[in-house]
Design a protein around this motif. Structure first.
Motif, PDB file in Angstrom:
ATOM      1  N   ARG A 188       0.839  -1.374  -0.102  1.00  0.00           N
ATOM      2  CA  ARG A 188       0.116  -0.055   0.095  1.00  0.00           C
ATOM      3  C   ARG A 188       0.685   1.309  -0.068  1.00  0.00           C
ATOM      4  NH1 ARG A 188      -4.358   2.906   0.172  1.00  0.00           N
ATOM      5  NH2 ARG A 188      -4.381   4.599   1.838  1.00  0.00           N
ATOM      6  N   LYS A 191       1.915   1.641  -3.310  1.00  0.00           N
ATOM      7  CA  LYS A 191       0.940   2.438  -4.271  1.00  0.00           C
ATOM      8  C   LYS A 191       0.636   3.527  -4.231  1.00  0.00           C
ATOM      9  CE  LYS A 191      -1.377  -2.340  -4.933  1.00  0.00           C
ATOM     10  NZ  LYS A 191      -2.535  -3.034  -4.620  1.00  0.00           N
ATOM     11  N   SER A 195       1.709   5.853  -7.352  1.00  0.00           N
ATOM     12  CA  SER A 195       0.333   6.262  -8.107  1.00  0.00           C
ATOM     13  C   SER A 195       0.197   7.613  -8.543  1.00  0.00           C
ATOM     14  CB  SER A 195      -0.924   5.774  -7.307  1.00  0.00           C
ATOM     15  OG  SER A 195      -1.969   6.236  -7.910  1.00  0.00           O
ATOM     16  N   GLN A 196      -0.258   7.702  -9.405  1.00  0.00           N
ATOM     17  CA  GLN A 196      -0.454   9.088 -10.478  1.00  0.00           C
ATOM     18  C   GLN A 196      -1.834   9.657  -9.922  1.00  0.00           C
ATOM     19  OE1 GLN A 196       1.430  10.737 -12.571  1.00  0.00           O
ATOM     20  NE2 GLN A 196       2.741   9.059 -12.400  1.00  0.00           N
ATOM     21  N   SER A 198      -2.504   9.549  -6.577  1.00  0.00           N
ATOM     22  CA  SER A 198      -2.506  10.009  -5.248  1.00  0.00           C
ATOM     23  C   SER A 198      -2.078  11.570  -5.137  1.00  0.00           C
ATOM     24  CB  SER A 198      -1.293   9.352  -4.474  1.00  0.00           C
ATOM     25  OG  SER A 198      -1.701   8.070  -4.469  1.00  0.00           O
ATOM     26  N   LYS A 203       1.271  11.458  -0.839  1.00  0.00           N
ATOM     27  CA  LYS A 203       2.564  10.823  -1.165  1.00  0.00           C
ATOM     28  C   LYS A 203       3.778  11.148  -0.082  1.00  0.00           C
ATOM     29  CE  LYS A 203       1.732  10.682  -6.146  1.00  0.00           C
ATOM     30  NZ  LYS A 203       2.279  10.996  -7.327  1.00  0.00           N
ATOM     31  N   GLY A 230       7.296   0.852  -6.456  1.00  0.00           N
ATOM     32  CA  GLY A 230       6.748   2.285  -5.992  1.00  0.00           C
ATOM     33  C   GLY A 230       7.486   3.041  -5.072  1.00  0.00           C
TER      34      GLY A 230
END
Length: 407
Positions: A188, A191, A195-196, A198, A203, A230
């Protein structure tokens, strides 16, 4: 005035006596935030907290062991001090402000007991952001463990709020193990960071949790975090926020430093662009208050295959990298700057000459002769030997062995 002592420094008055019981027994200055400890003695909060923080477990006055370290605000004494300040305002005495007290531990427990509800989590987040004192109150295993559970369970919005709280209050070894020991939780974090979809705020919070977990864990746990998809890539991306969000950069640097303590993570960090990004920050002076960690990571990555070339390119070329590292040797990160410089100039006579031109010799001699650690001195001596052939032949130092003698 009977029972008085000369006025403490900081009060710009002449001939005024301060009652002795208004003065902290540790600092001997007028108390700003008087608190009473378990022995019944009263101290200024800052003084007694500093006393305890340095490892002391006794009462400074009575020398009796402190059964607990609870500090109880002495409101009556604080009001008396304030009244005394007001009464002597004409002599230049300023009234001490009413200090904001730390959060009540009972309130924290009550909010935690409400579970992953948004109102309670938002209140916890507000308290954590308010002051270091509040974060200290919240930094118990019970509170941290409960927040960890909420950060990785429940609805998305509650998880995000809990992650923000966890990023503020940090983790101990036990809570870090609860994160790193669960594949779904590590995944998690990756991710969110990678992640684009988030938000930058999410982040940053995930990155802070990664850094906190890595900082208190062993090498094996750091490898688990570093190899998660990631995670390293997301931390590198945070470094690119240098023009918009200093906290993002700071979290990125701290996270990469912690993960790069494990050798296994360094090749992946180089591949993800960490060496180049950190070198750019160093060259531009944009390390967000973390030059030591940034340069320590650069030094380690320079020793990894491809890392040296990435650092040189990231800093804008060999000469620019050399100049940036020489400049960094004047600060507290001098040891790591010297270590990175060894890797950068080691195989290039041209860059060794560039280092001498940039003033490396004076910085290195200051390190050798100054109060640096023995490890820093050894690095400086090694670099001096490496650069010796690049010194101008007319320089009298070129014929001297004085600076190469072992310490």
């Amino acid at each position: 005035m009977p029972g008085s002592v000369p006025l403490a420094l900081g009060l710009d008055t002449v001939g005024l006596q301060v009652p002795w019981y208004f003065r902290c027994p540790v600092s001997l200055e007028l108390m700003q935030d008087p608190v009473t400890v378990a022995t019944g003695q009263t101290y200024d909060r800052a003084s007694i907290e500093s006393w305890v923080a340095t490892g002391n477990t006794t009462c400074p006055v009575t020398r009796a062991p402190l059964a607990d370290f609870t500090l109880i605000p002495n409101h009556t004494l604080r009001r008396l001090i304030q009244e005394w300040c007001v009464a002597h305002r004409s002599l230049g005495v300023e009234r001490i402000p009413t200090p904001k007290q730390p959060a009540d531990p009972d309130l924290i427990r009550s909010l935690i007991a409400q579970g992953p509800g948004l109102p309670a989590l938002r209140r916890l987040r507000a308290l954590a952001r308010e002051s270091d004192k509040n974060r200290l109150v919240m930094a118990t295993h019970e509170t941290r463990a409960a927040v960890v559970e909420m950060a990785f369970g429940g609805c998305e919005e509650a998880r995000a709020e809990a992650m923000a709280v966890l990023a503020l209050i940090g983790m101990g070894e036990a809570e870090a193990a609860e994160v790193v020991g669960r594949e779904d939780r590590v995944s998690r974090l990756g991710k969110v960071l990678g992640s684009q979809g988030s938000t930058l705020e999410a982040k940053v919070h995930a990155g802070a949790v990664v850094e906190a977990a890595a900082a208190v864990s062993g090498a094996e746990a750091r490898v688990v975090l570093g190899t998660a998809e990631g995670v390293i890539e997301g931390l590198v991306a945070l470094l690119e926020e240098k023009g918009n969000n200093a906290r993002a950069v700071r979290v990125g640097i701290r996270g990469l430093f912690a993960l790069c303590l494990a050798k296994e993570n360094r090749p992946r960090a180089v591949s993800a662009g960490a060496a180049a990004a950190l070198a750019r920050l160093v060259a531009e002076g944009g390390c967000a208050g973390e030059p030591e960690r940034a340069l320590a990571a650069v030094e380690r990555l320079c020793r990894t295959e491809g890392g040296r070339d990435a650092v040189v390119c990231g800093a804008g070329g060999g000469a620019a990298a050399v100049i940036a590292l020489v400049r960094a040797m004047s600060g507290r990160a001098a040891e790591h700057a010297a270590g990175a410089l060894v890797a950068v100039v080691g195989g290039s006579e041209a860059l060794q000459v560039e280092a001498v031109r940039a003033g490396a010799m004076s910085q290195l001699l200051m390190m050798v002769q100054g109060g640096c650690s023995e490890r820093a001195k050894r690095k400086a001596q090694h670099l001096l030997k490496l650069l010796r052939s690049a010194w101008p032949t007319t320089d009298s130092m070129a014929n001297s062995d004085d600076f190469f003698r072992p310490y």
